[in-house]
Design a protein around this motif. Structure first.
Motif, PDB file in Angstrom:
ATOM      1  N   ASP A   4       0.840  -1.196   0.000  1.00 14.50           N
ATOM      2  CA  ASP A   4       0.000   0.000   0.000  1.00 14.50           C
ATOM      3  C   ASP A   4       0.874   1.244   0.000  1.00 14.50           C
ATOM      4  O   ASP A   4       1.870   1.315   0.713  1.00 14.50           O
ATOM      5  CB  ASP A   4      -0.904   0.019   1.236  1.00 14.50           C
ATOM      6  CG  ASP A   4      -2.020  -1.008   1.139  1.00 14.50           C
ATOM      7  OD1 ASP A   4      -2.261  -1.517   0.028  1.00 14.50           O
ATOM      8  OD2 ASP A   4      -2.637  -1.304   2.177  1.00 14.50           O
ATOM      9  N   ASN A   5       0.483   2.224  -0.796  1.00 14.62           N
ATOM     10  CA  ASN A   5       1.230   3.475  -0.965  1.00 14.62           C
ATOM     11  C   ASN A   5       2.631   3.269  -1.528  1.00 14.62           C
ATOM     12  O   ASN A   5       3.473   4.148  -1.424  1.00 14.62           O
ATOM     13  CB  ASN A   5       1.300   4.272   0.348  1.00 14.62           C
ATOM     14  CG  ASN A   5      -0.070   4.712   0.796  1.00 14.62           C
ATOM     15  OD1 ASN A   5      -0.863   5.171  -0.015  1.00 14.62           O
ATOM     16  ND2 ASN A   5      -0.365   4.553   2.063  1.00 14.62           N
ATOM     17  N   GLY A   6       2.881   2.101  -2.094  1.00 13.56           N
ATOM     18  CA  GLY A   6       4.173   1.837  -2.720  1.00 13.56           C
ATOM     19  C   GLY A   6       4.317   2.609  -4.027  1.00 13.56           C
ATOM     20  O   GLY A   6       3.356   3.130  -4.571  1.00 13.56           O
ATOM     21  N   LYS A   7       5.522   2.683  -4.530  1.00 10.37           N
ATOM     22  CA  LYS A   7       5.816   3.399  -5.766  1.00 10.37           C
ATOM     23  C   LYS A   7       6.531   2.485  -6.748  1.00 10.37           C
ATOM     24  O   LYS A   7       7.281   1.606  -6.356  1.00 10.37           O
ATOM     25  CB  LYS A   7       6.714   4.599  -5.487  1.00 10.37           C
ATOM     26  CG  LYS A   7       6.064   5.670  -4.656  1.00 10.37           C
ATOM     27  CD  LYS A   7       7.027   6.816  -4.410  1.00 10.37           C
ATOM     28  CE  LYS A   7       6.399   7.859  -3.526  1.00 10.37           C
ATOM     29  NZ  LYS A   7       7.343   8.947  -3.235  1.00 10.37           N
ATOM     30  N   TYR A  58      -2.419   2.579 -11.923  1.00  7.02           N
ATOM     31  CA  TYR A  58      -1.412   3.378 -11.223  1.00  7.02           C
ATOM     32  C   TYR A  58      -1.469   4.804 -11.746  1.00  7.02           C
ATOM     33  O   TYR A  58      -1.740   5.033 -12.923  1.00  7.02           O
ATOM     34  CB  TYR A  58      -0.001   2.817 -11.449  1.00  7.02           C
ATOM     35  CG  TYR A  58       0.260   1.552 -10.689  1.00  7.02           C
ATOM     36  CD1 TYR A  58       0.893   1.579  -9.454  1.00  7.02           C
ATOM     37  CD2 TYR A  58      -0.112   0.323 -11.204  1.00  7.02           C
ATOM     38  CE1 TYR A  58       1.136   0.419  -8.747  1.00  7.02           C
ATOM     39  CE2 TYR A  58       0.127  -0.844 -10.504  1.00  7.02           C
ATOM     40  CZ  TYR A  58       0.742  -0.793  -9.277  1.00  7.02           C
ATOM     41  OH  TYR A  58       0.977  -1.940  -8.579  1.00  7.02           O
ATOM     42  N   ILE A  61       2.971  10.093 -11.155  1.00  8.46           N
ATOM     43  CA  ILE A  61       3.162  11.307 -10.361  1.00  8.46           C
ATOM     44  C   ILE A  61       4.387  12.103 -10.799  1.00  8.46           C
ATOM     45  O   ILE A  61       4.468  13.292 -10.532  1.00  8.46           O
ATOM     46  CB  ILE A  61       3.208  10.998  -8.845  1.00  8.46           C
ATOM     47  CG1 ILE A  61       4.265   9.963  -8.512  1.00  8.46           C
ATOM     48  CG2 ILE A  61       1.846  10.540  -8.363  1.00  8.46           C
ATOM     49  CD1 ILE A  61       4.420   9.673  -7.030  1.00  8.46           C
ATOM     50  N   GLU A  74       7.609   7.930 -12.207  1.00 11.44           N
ATOM     51  CA  GLU A  74       7.269   7.445 -10.880  1.00 11.44           C
ATOM     52  C   GLU A  74       5.750   7.312 -10.820  1.00 11.44           C
ATOM     53  O   GLU A  74       5.021   8.222 -11.207  1.00 11.44           O
ATOM     54  CB  GLU A  74       7.762   8.402  -9.814  1.00 11.44           C
ATOM     55  CG  GLU A  74       7.631   7.858  -8.409  1.00 11.44           C
ATOM     56  CD  GLU A  74       8.326   8.728  -7.380  1.00 11.44           C
ATOM     57  OE1 GLU A  74       7.713   8.979  -6.338  1.00 11.44           O
ATOM     58  OE2 GLU A  74       9.478   9.168  -7.630  1.00 11.44           O
ATOM     59  N   LYS A  76       2.236   5.752  -8.526  1.00 13.07           N
ATOM     60  CA  LYS A  76       1.716   5.407  -7.209  1.00 13.07           C
ATOM     61  C   LYS A  76       0.317   4.842  -7.393  1.00 13.07           C
ATOM     62  O   LYS A  76      -0.421   5.296  -8.257  1.00 13.07           O
ATOM     63  CB  LYS A  76       1.688   6.650  -6.328  1.00 13.07           C
ATOM     64  CG  LYS A  76       1.441   6.365  -4.875  1.00 13.07           C
ATOM     65  CD  LYS A  76       1.620   7.630  -4.068  1.00 13.07           C
ATOM     66  CE  LYS A  76       1.455   7.306  -2.603  1.00 13.07           C
ATOM     67  NZ  LYS A  76       1.602   8.486  -1.772  1.00 13.07           N
ATOM     68  N   LYS A  77      -0.027   3.853  -6.583  1.00  8.73           N
ATOM     69  CA  LYS A  77      -1.349   3.246  -6.686  1.00  8.73           C
ATOM     70  C   LYS A  77      -2.294   3.893  -5.716  1.00  8.73           C
ATOM     71  O   LYS A  77      -1.935   4.335  -4.667  1.00  8.73           O
ATOM     72  CB  LYS A  77      -1.267   1.761  -6.399  1.00  8.73           C
ATOM     73  CG  LYS A  77      -2.541   1.037  -6.795  1.00  8.73           C
ATOM     74  CD  LYS A  77      -2.215  -0.317  -7.313  1.00  8.73           C
ATOM     75  CE  LYS A  77      -3.464  -0.846  -7.982  1.00  8.73           C
ATOM     76  NZ  LYS A  77      -3.256  -2.013  -8.710  1.00  8.73           N
TER      77      LYS A  77
END
Length: 77
Positions: A4-7, A58, A61, A74, A76-77
């Protein structure tokens, strides 16, 4: 699998920009050839990679070129 909140961070050459750089002598031909033929299985443009990753829901960003032909993304989900 991404936490979660990974990139996801991708930095790679953009095949289209690389060919433009070679054509207009922005980079040395032999340097460009070594990038093109360094045992790559696939070659993509930055926009193709963005579309592929976005198809998995995704958000992009950061989307920028770090030099004449190499992009940095980059997500982010």
């Amino acid at each position: 699998k991404l936490k979660d909140n990974g990139k996801i961070i991708i930095q790679a050459p953009d095949i289209k920009q690389l060919l433009v750089a070679i054509s207009f002598n922005t980079i040395d031909f032999n340097h460009g050839r070594s990038i093109l033929y360094s045992n790559r299985l696939r070659m993509h443009t930055m926009s193709e990679i963005v579309k592929i990753i976005q198809s998995y829901k995704y958000d992009c960003i950061i989307k920028t070129y770090i030099n004449t032909f190499e992009y940095f993304l980059e997500f982010k989900k």
